[in-house]
Write a protein that holds these residues in place. Structure first.
Motif, mmCIF file in Angstrom:
data_model
loop_
_atom_site.group_PDB
_atom_site.id
_atom_site.type_symbol
_atom_site.label_atom_id
_atom_site.label_comp_id
_atom_site.label_asym_id
_atom_site.label_seq_id
_atom_site.Cartn_x
_atom_site.Cartn_y
_atom_site.Cartn_z
ATOM 1 N N ALA A 86 -11.909 26.458 5.082
ATOM 2 C CA ALA A 86 -13.409 26.571 5.293
ATOM 3 C C ALA A 86 -14.060 25.583 6.485
ATOM 4 O O ALA A 86 -15.082 26.027 7.113
ATOM 5 C CB ALA A 86 -14.021 26.600 3.767
ATOM 6 N N GLY A 125 -12.753 20.229 -1.836
ATOM 7 C CA GLY A 125 -13.224 21.221 -2.813
ATOM 8 C C GLY A 125 -14.758 21.230 -2.881
ATOM 9 O O GLY A 125 -15.528 21.409 -3.677
ATOM 10 N N ALA A 126 -15.273 20.792 -1.542
ATOM 11 C CA ALA A 126 -16.876 20.984 -1.183
ATOM 12 C C ALA A 126 -17.111 21.763 -0.019
ATOM 13 O O ALA A 126 -17.781 21.631 0.682
ATOM 14 C CB ALA A 126 -17.265 19.616 -0.975
ATOM 15 N N CYS A 127 -16.152 22.864 -0.133
ATOM 16 C CA CYS A 127 -16.080 23.873 0.855
ATOM 17 C C CYS A 127 -17.155 24.383 1.149
ATOM 18 O O CYS A 127 -17.467 25.048 2.506
ATOM 19 C CB CYS A 127 -14.942 24.988 0.688
ATOM 20 S SG CYS A 127 -13.560 24.316 -0.336
ATOM 21 N N GLY A 128 -18.278 24.515 0.377
ATOM 22 C CA GLY A 128 -19.415 25.320 0.453
ATOM 23 C C GLY A 128 -20.430 24.532 1.498
ATOM 24 O O GLY A 128 -21.386 25.206 1.828
ATOM 25 N N LEU A 129 -19.961 23.229 1.705
ATOM 26 C CA LEU A 129 -20.721 22.451 2.592
ATOM 27 C C LEU A 129 -19.945 22.026 3.935
ATOM 28 O O LEU A 129 -20.259 20.954 4.404
ATOM 29 C CB LEU A 129 -21.103 21.179 1.688
ATOM 30 C CG LEU A 129 -21.904 21.341 0.521
ATOM 31 C CD1 LEU A 129 -21.850 20.077 -0.173
ATOM 32 C CD2 LEU A 129 -23.122 21.755 0.860
ATOM 33 N N CYS B 69 -24.051 26.871 -3.522
ATOM 34 C CA CYS B 69 -23.984 25.769 -2.652
ATOM 35 C C CYS B 69 -24.835 25.801 -1.497
ATOM 36 O O CYS B 69 -25.177 24.545 -1.177
ATOM 37 C CB CYS B 69 -22.592 25.642 -2.161
ATOM 38 S SG CYS B 69 -21.242 25.597 -3.382
ATOM 39 N N TYR B 235 -12.516 25.806 -4.361
ATOM 40 C CA TYR B 235 -12.856 25.180 -5.267
ATOM 41 C C TYR B 235 -13.492 25.460 -6.775
ATOM 42 O O TYR B 235 -14.254 24.547 -7.381
ATOM 43 C CB TYR B 235 -13.854 24.116 -4.659
ATOM 44 C CG TYR B 235 -15.113 24.755 -4.240
ATOM 45 C CD1 TYR B 235 -15.241 25.680 -3.248
ATOM 46 C CD2 TYR B 235 -16.288 24.753 -4.616
ATOM 47 C CE1 TYR B 235 -16.132 26.481 -2.729
ATOM 48 C CE2 TYR B 235 -17.570 25.223 -4.084
ATOM 49 C CZ TYR B 235 -17.487 26.214 -3.162
ATOM 50 O OH TYR B 235 -18.465 26.626 -2.758
ATOM 51 N N ARG B 238 -12.251 22.924 -9.542
ATOM 52 C CA ARG B 238 -13.084 21.519 -9.387
ATOM 53 C C ARG B 238 -14.546 21.670 -10.168
ATOM 54 O O ARG B 238 -14.771 21.082 -11.024
ATOM 55 C CB ARG B 238 -13.270 21.159 -8.017
ATOM 56 C CG ARG B 238 -14.270 19.836 -7.879
ATOM 57 C CD ARG B 238 -14.751 19.683 -6.780
ATOM 58 N NE ARG B 238 -15.246 20.445 -5.803
ATOM 59 C CZ ARG B 238 -16.664 20.919 -6.026
ATOM 60 N NH1 ARG B 238 -17.237 20.599 -7.339
ATOM 61 N NH2 ARG B 238 -17.323 21.555 -5.311
ATOM 62 N N TYR B 272 -9.558 14.799 -6.651
ATOM 63 C CA TYR B 272 -10.769 15.338 -7.397
ATOM 64 C C TYR B 272 -11.378 14.298 -8.445
ATOM 65 O O TYR B 272 -11.254 14.336 -9.707
ATOM 66 C CB TYR B 272 -10.578 16.392 -8.268
ATOM 67 C CG TYR B 272 -10.514 17.928 -7.679
ATOM 68 C CD1 TYR B 272 -10.751 17.975 -6.360
ATOM 69 C CD2 TYR B 272 -10.118 19.094 -8.188
ATOM 70 C CE1 TYR B 272 -10.699 19.202 -5.410
ATOM 71 C CE2 TYR B 272 -10.045 20.343 -7.544
ATOM 72 C CZ TYR B 272 -10.444 20.479 -6.196
ATOM 73 O OH TYR B 272 -10.300 21.641 -5.489
ATOM 74 N N VAL B 389 -16.699 31.164 1.027
ATOM 75 C CA VAL B 389 -17.083 30.196 2.026
ATOM 76 C C VAL B 389 -16.932 30.653 3.208
ATOM 77 O O VAL B 389 -16.408 31.819 3.598
ATOM 78 C CB VAL B 389 -16.479 28.851 1.571
ATOM 79 C CG1 VAL B 389 -16.584 28.429 0.206
ATOM 80 C CG2 VAL B 389 -14.723 29.033 1.655
ATOM 81 N N VAL B 395 -23.109 30.595 0.975
ATOM 82 C CA VAL B 395 -21.986 30.129 0.629
ATOM 83 C C VAL B 395 -22.018 29.858 -0.903
ATOM 84 O O VAL B 395 -23.048 29.353 -1.471
ATOM 85 C CB VAL B 395 -21.544 29.213 1.380
ATOM 86 C CG1 VAL B 395 -20.867 29.323 2.673
ATOM 87 C CG2 VAL B 395 -22.609 28.043 1.490
#
Ligand SMILES: Cc1cc2nc3c(=O)[nH]c(=O)nc-3n(C[C@H](O)[C@H](O)[C@H](O)COP(=O)(O)O)c2cc1C
Ligand code: FES
Lengths: 157, 562
Positions: A86, A125-129, B69, B235, B238, B272, B389, B395
């Motif tokens: 991402a 795991g913060a792929c949305g950002l 997100c 994710y 997570r 994580y 994503v 997203v």
């Protein structure tokens, strides 16, 4: 080879005392030690092998196999840029270049003053950002080459 | 306090409901990793300061993430008797204005995403109330409209660090039901009836796997939760752990009972830290309430859970490598058979399931397998969480019934690419998945349909790529990933992937020849059929699908050389 101070080696021993002997303690112990002193040099690996009563080659094998364990010392701040899928499609490459340029080092290296290490990760795991960068435990989302200086400035003291 | 009966649970629920929708204003800041990355902690501090200076009895709390997100940091607020409001992109400097409005019974309109009149936690419903009728409803909001929340039923609504809020929305009632009204066989039967298939990628029927492990001859058995989530761009797990850790824990305790295990292990990747700390808090709370440990609910069933931290090796997501890693060894896959269900951790029968698989269990036990099997399609029941994503406008994490079309997810939920770009492909299934071209987005997401087009379900990463993405470069990106992550034990994977990467790089540099495409295909077939574990067996997928659907891009690059 850099020698660790006696004080640090004592700390390592204290940590190792918490773990039962045997291989099943190995990874947990390595995590705890790296958290305390930052990396796992040869002399530490030796000590771990001795205290947990397992072969040194086993310890070396495990330290080498897992990406998370470091054999070299690192800077005070580890800047880790995500290069997961991402982040990749959202321009992680140009963010990493900007860090290299601003810090004057390549990925995998530490600045001469021992302050910053630049590294690459697979995904936080913060792929949305995306693109995402982590400095020690602080996470920064929606990065761009323009924001690089701003992030570094926070840690220059 | 130790919980011993259903009445105990109900008493706690009553008390905690007061926190969720009581007589006080509630402000809940979304503090999962994605919220924190956009400054949610500063937002929380700003509210805290504001409330202190106002000297008002307002409840400020943290919640996990509701999945949107793009709109982080997200805050939700409840004024007693009125609808819950979701606020987006809240900055610290907005706090005082929001507080001032809240006290007057209002909220600044420009911050509101939608309102929630009633939230269905599936075991319990919370009715918030009316008001703000000019604001659109949650169920009419494009991003949420097509979603159906089972796994994420509590995410973003309850405080993940407070077991009492979990109990307030029906938590641990399924465990009570399983332990007091059902035999282990009945639990397995219910899971079988639900049709639930493993959410870690392969889609193996969960009930059947439990049965095999339970029937394996042994005095000891183990269960493991696979929380290694190694696919970049994914994710879901997570968030499930950060936002609702008790769902996972309850699912595992029920699994331990059904399978006959006394110990469960959650193997979480080291990347994580927040998920690990929330799980630790949750495990300690469950122990304190007597829901983990000796004689749960006063029955003769005892069970405990511990966390094992990974150390950054993608292949450790593979179940036999994971077992080796838990035993303290290098995480290299072991040949199967024997399968872990017969001979797993420390040589004992072991059942491994993905985080999301476990999170479905409490709902299945409470609502029944029959209820669950009606969601989704015949052989693909229930929902799946996807991380939508890449180059897509909205997203976030979306949970939809299996069988939903890719088009619906990418366009109706995600609203396509930003900046007026066209969607070129969607990459599903992580580095071992495939690139599905825009023209095929009509297909439903289910295990079989994805396989048919050369991809896999994987864990649920869905990376949208626009017309400006080079597919050859993308293929090289994935092969470089799998090649680096190959554990090196078997030659086809170790050497074959390296060779593939060389060819791809050669093509990218404009030095490829037409025969390279044939060579890539041949290599792919060899690696697929002769590798030891799933890593190698699926690693050629990105190359094969891009050659199949985007051959002209390869040819274009190769032509330049002629
Ligand atoms: C290379 C490789 C990586 C894997 N990574 C994961 C992972 O990160 N998470 C996961 O749940 N399963 C992963 N799996 C699948 C597991 O081996 C296993 O099938 C799964 O945990 C079973 O759980 P389920 O039945 O609930 O899906 C991986 C498999 C392979 C071959
Ligand atoms: S791909 Fe960068 S955070 Fe996931």
């Amino acid at each position: 080879m850099v020698k660790l101070s006696k004080e640090k080696l004592d700390k390592v021993e204290t940590i190792l005392d918490r773990f039962p002997k045997g291989q099943s303690s190995l990874i947990g112990a390595l995590h705890a030690i790296q958290l305390e002193i930052g990396y796992l040099p040869e002399e530490v690996q030796k000590l771990v092998a001795e205290k947990l009563e397992i072969p040194e080659s086993t310890v070396y094998g495990v330290v080498t196999f897992y990406n998370f364990f470091r054999k070299e010392p690192v800077g005070k701040y580890i800047i880790t840029a995500c290069q997961g899928t991402a982040c990749h499609v959202r321009g992680a490459g140009s963010v990493i270049e900007a860090f290299e340029k601003t810090l004057g080092i390549k990925v995998g290296h530490t600045t001469p003053d021992g302050k910053f290490t630049l590294d690459i990760a697979r995904c936080f795991g913060a792929c949305g950002l995306a693109p995402v960068v982590m400095v020690n435990n602080d996470i920064y989302g929606r990065m761009s080459p323009k924001k690089v200086e701003e992030v570094i400035a926070k840690y220059r003291d | 306090m130790r919980v011993r009966s259903l009445d105990d649970l109900k008493a706690i629920a009553q008390r905690a409901l007061e926190k969720l929708c009581g007589r006080r204003i509630r402000i809940a800041v979304g503090l999962a990793t994605c919220g924190i990355a956009t400054g949610a902690e500063e937002v929380y501090s700003a509210f805290l300061k504001g409330i202190e200076s106002l000297k008002r009895d307002i409840l400020l709390t943290k919640v996990g993430c509701i999945g949107y997100c793009r709109e982080e940091p997200i805050v939700n607020v409840v004024i007693p008797g009125k609808a819950l409001l979701l606020l987006s992109r809240v900055r610290p400097e907005d706090a005082s204005e929001i507080l001032k409005n809240l006290i007057d019974g209002d909220v600044p309109r420009e911050k509101i995403v939608c309102r929630v009149k009633e939230w269905d936690h599936l075991l319990e419903k919370i009715h918030y109330g009316d008001g703000f009728t000019d604001v659109s409803l949650y169920e009419d909001t494009p991003f949420f409209k097509h979603q159906r929340k089972i796994v994420l039923r509590n995410a973003g609504i309850i405080n993940p660090e407070d077991i009492e809020e979990y109990i307030a929305v029906g938590g641990y009632r399924s465990l009570y039901k399983a332990l007091t009204e059902m035999t282990p066989e009945m639990v397995i039967e219910e899971v079988k009836r639900s049709g639930l298939r493993g959410r870690g990628g392969a889609g193996f029927p969960t009930g059947l796997k439990w049965e095999i492990t339970a029937k394996s001859e042994s005095d000891e058995r183990y269960i493991i939760c696979n929380a290694d989530e190694g696919d970049p761009g994914a994710y879901m797990n997570r968030n499930e752990m950060e936002s609702d850790p008790h769902s996972l824990i309850e699912g595992m305790i029920i699994g331990g009972y059904a399978i006959g295990a006394k110990e469960g292990i959650i193997y979480v990747r080291a990347e994580y830290p927040l998920a690990i700390s929330r799980l630790q808090i949750a495990i300690e709370q469950s122990r304190r309430y007597g829901l983990l440990g000796e004689n749960i609910f006063g029955t003769d069933f005892s069970f405990d859970i511990r966390i094992v931290k990974g150390a950054g090796a993608f292949v450790c997501g593979e179940e036999t490598a994971m077992i080796a890693s838990i035993e303290g060894e290098t995480g290299r896959p072991r040949p199967r058979p024997p399968f872990p269900a017969e001979k797993g951790l420390w040589g004992k029968p072991t059942n491994i399931n993905n985080v999301e698989t476990w999170c479905n269990i409490p709902v299945i036990v409470y609502k029944g397998g029959e209820w669950f099997s009606k969601i989704g399609t015949k052989n693909n029941t229930g929902t799946k969480v996807f991380s939508l994503v890449g180059e897509v406008q909205r997203v976030g994490l979306v949970e939809v019934p299996l069988g939903t079309s890719l088009k619906r997810i990418v366009y109706d939920i995600g609203n396509g690419c930003p900046d007026g770009l066209k969607v070129k492909a969607v990459q599903i299934g992580g580095p071992s998945g495939g690139c599905i071209p825009e023209g095929l987005l009509d297909i439903p997401v289910d295990y079989e349909s994805l396989k048919e087009v050369g991809s896999i379900m994987g864990s649920g990463g869905m990376v949208v790529m626009s017309e400006r993405t080079s597919m050859v470069e993308t293929a090289a990106f994935f092969v470089s990933f799998t090649s680096e992550e190959s554990c090196g034990k078997c030659a086809p994977c170790r050497e074959g992937l390296k060779q593939m990467l060389n060819i791809l790089n050669k093509i990218l540099m404009g030095k490829g020849s037409p025969s390279d495409l044939e060579l890539l295909k041949e290599l792919s077939e060899t690696i697929k059929t002769t590798s030891l574990c799933g890593l190698g067996q699926t690693a050629p997928n990105p190359v094969l699908t891009t050659i199949k659907y985007f051959k002209e891009e390869y040819e274009e690059l190769i032509k330049r050389y002629d």
